[in-house]
Motif scaffolding. Structure first.
Motif, PDB file in Angstrom:
ATOM      1  N   VAL A 130      -6.817   8.475  11.944  1.00 45.66           N
ATOM      2  CA  VAL A 130      -6.175   8.372  10.633  1.00 45.66           C
ATOM      3  C   VAL A 130      -6.296   6.932  10.144  1.00 45.66           C
ATOM      4  CG1 VAL A 130      -4.059   8.707   9.299  1.00 45.66           C
ATOM      5  CG2 VAL A 130      -4.543  10.183  11.274  1.00 45.66           C
ATOM      6  N   LEU A 131      -6.855   6.760   8.952  1.00 43.76           N
ATOM      7  CA  LEU A 131      -7.006   5.442   8.354  1.00 43.76           C
ATOM      8  C   LEU A 131      -5.837   5.145   7.419  1.00 43.76           C
ATOM      9  CD1 LEU A 131     -10.812   5.525   7.406  1.00 43.76           C
ATOM     10  CD2 LEU A 131      -9.767   4.463   9.418  1.00 43.76           C
ATOM     11  N   ASP A 132      -5.400   3.903   7.412  1.00 41.26           N
ATOM     12  CA  ASP A 132      -4.301   3.479   6.545  1.00 41.26           C
ATOM     13  C   ASP A 132      -4.856   3.225   5.144  1.00 41.26           C
ATOM     14  OD1 ASP A 132      -1.928   2.648   5.522  1.00 41.26           O
ATOM     15  OD2 ASP A 132      -1.709   0.885   6.796  1.00 41.26           O
ATOM     16  N   ASP A 133      -4.993   4.302   4.407  1.00 42.01           N
ATOM     17  CA  ASP A 133      -5.603   4.247   3.086  1.00 42.01           C
ATOM     18  C   ASP A 133      -4.907   5.287   2.211  1.00 42.01           C
ATOM     19  OD1 ASP A 133      -7.170   4.187   0.847  1.00 42.01           O
ATOM     20  OD2 ASP A 133      -9.056   4.671   1.852  1.00 42.01           O
ATOM     21  N   LYS A 134      -4.436   4.869   1.030  1.00 39.87           N
ATOM     22  CA  LYS A 134      -3.746   5.787   0.128  1.00 39.87           C
ATOM     23  C   LYS A 134      -4.710   6.706  -0.613  1.00 39.87           C
ATOM     24  CE  LYS A 134       0.173   2.680  -0.656  1.00 39.87           C
ATOM     25  NZ  LYS A 134       0.937   1.898  -1.665  1.00 39.87           N
TER      26      LYS A 134
END
Length: 315
Positions: A130-134
């Protein structure tokens, strides 16, 4: 070079997942995470990770990887496919940080691995991140690496939608869509210009690393062929059903995506790299008919509910 055994690959995968999960908690900088990724693939001899990609024991020559890709995807055995995917995964990790919630990382890994076990290639060292990207997007890399953004997970109404997205990405990997796309780019000669640009800007020092970096950046910015996306939609809904999820989860995702506009920064990249959502829905409707209806209609469980249940009983 001797290919790593299935046990060795499995141990590397476990170590990789541990590194990915622990990196935020340990406060590692993004460069440190990429170093961890690269160190997992290399050894004290045999040219390390890049040597494994090109199959050479000495310092690899740039032309070897490009010629390998140019000839045929069938020339790339599974061990090399995994190493190429590991390098491309580091390109993706270099653009966005990991989401620092270990529970969510573990959950997505468990969900993705369960679905991958029902696929045509259950033995790959599947890794879900999971990437920290909105933003709203999902990516895959050869060899079993799948990335989803936190924004995409937040947009899923229930677990079936997330399962449909993961099944779609898993199908890209099992069908080797990314390797075929890289082969087209290698054959076109475009990669030579891309590599020259990377070396000129000193982005990457090693020529083989430059090739992979350039191929990866080009691939994820441009997207896969429309036929690959349609194939992954069709096979993805069947794969999700085999894994016990409502096959209409992906249909629901596409119905929601249909209302997104290209000027919305959250959906801009997803819309730019995929066929129009309505076209995908039309293709899916034609392929599915009513054949998967018996597997639909189960009560939906949200990701938040699943994470809440996973946390119960823990002190």
């Amino acid at each position: 070079m001797t290919a790593p055994s299935s046990i060795q690959l499995r141990l590397r995968t476990i170590a990789l997942c541990a590194a990915l999960s622990l990196a935020p908690a340990l406060g590692l900088a993004q460069g440190g995470v990429m170093n961890l990724l690269n160190s997992l693939g290399g050894g004290s001899s045999g040219g390390g990770l890049l040597g494994a990609v090109t199959g050479q024991s000495a310092q690899p020559q740039g032309e070897d990887l490009i010629s390998l890709l140019s000839r045929s995807v069938e020339n790339i055995d599974e061990a090399r496919e995994i190493e190429i995917g590991r390098q491309l995964a580091s390109v993706l990790l270099g653009s966005k940080p990991l989401y620092p919630d270990m529970r969510l990382q573990r959950y997505v890994n468990q969900l993705g691995r369960w679905i991958s076990l029902q696929s045509e290639r259950p033995g790959l060292p599947w890794t879900f991140i999971v990437l920290d990207d909105k933003g709203y997007n999902a990516f895959a890399a050869p060899g079993g690496y799948v990335f989803v953004t936190k924004g995409l997970i937040d947009s899923c109404a229930d677990e079936a939608e997330l399962a449909g997205i993961l099944a779609h990405e898993i199908t890209h990997v099992t069908a080797k869509h990314h390797l075929h796309a890289m082969r087209k780019t290698a054959q076109s000669g475009v990669v030579t210009q891309l590599v020259a640009s990377q070396i000129k800007t000193n982005a990457v020092g090693n020529l083989v690393a430059s090739q992979l970096f350039a191929l990866g950046r080009n691939l994820y910015a441009r997207g896969l062929d429309q036929s690959d996306e349609f194939h992954s939609d069709r096979e993805g809904v069947a794969l999700a059903a085999r894994a016990g999820f409502d096959p209409y989860g992906l249909v629901s995702v596409l119905q929601n995506l249909r209302t997104a506009t290209p000027d919305n920064p959250m959906f801009a990249l997803a819309l730019a790299t995929h066929p129009p959502a309505q076209t995908r829905l039309d293709q899916l409707e034609q392929a599915m008919g009513r054949r998967l209806d018996p597997y639909a209609g189960a009560p939906g469980v949200t990701v938040a509910q699943r994470l809440g249940n996973a946390g119960k009983g823990k002190k």
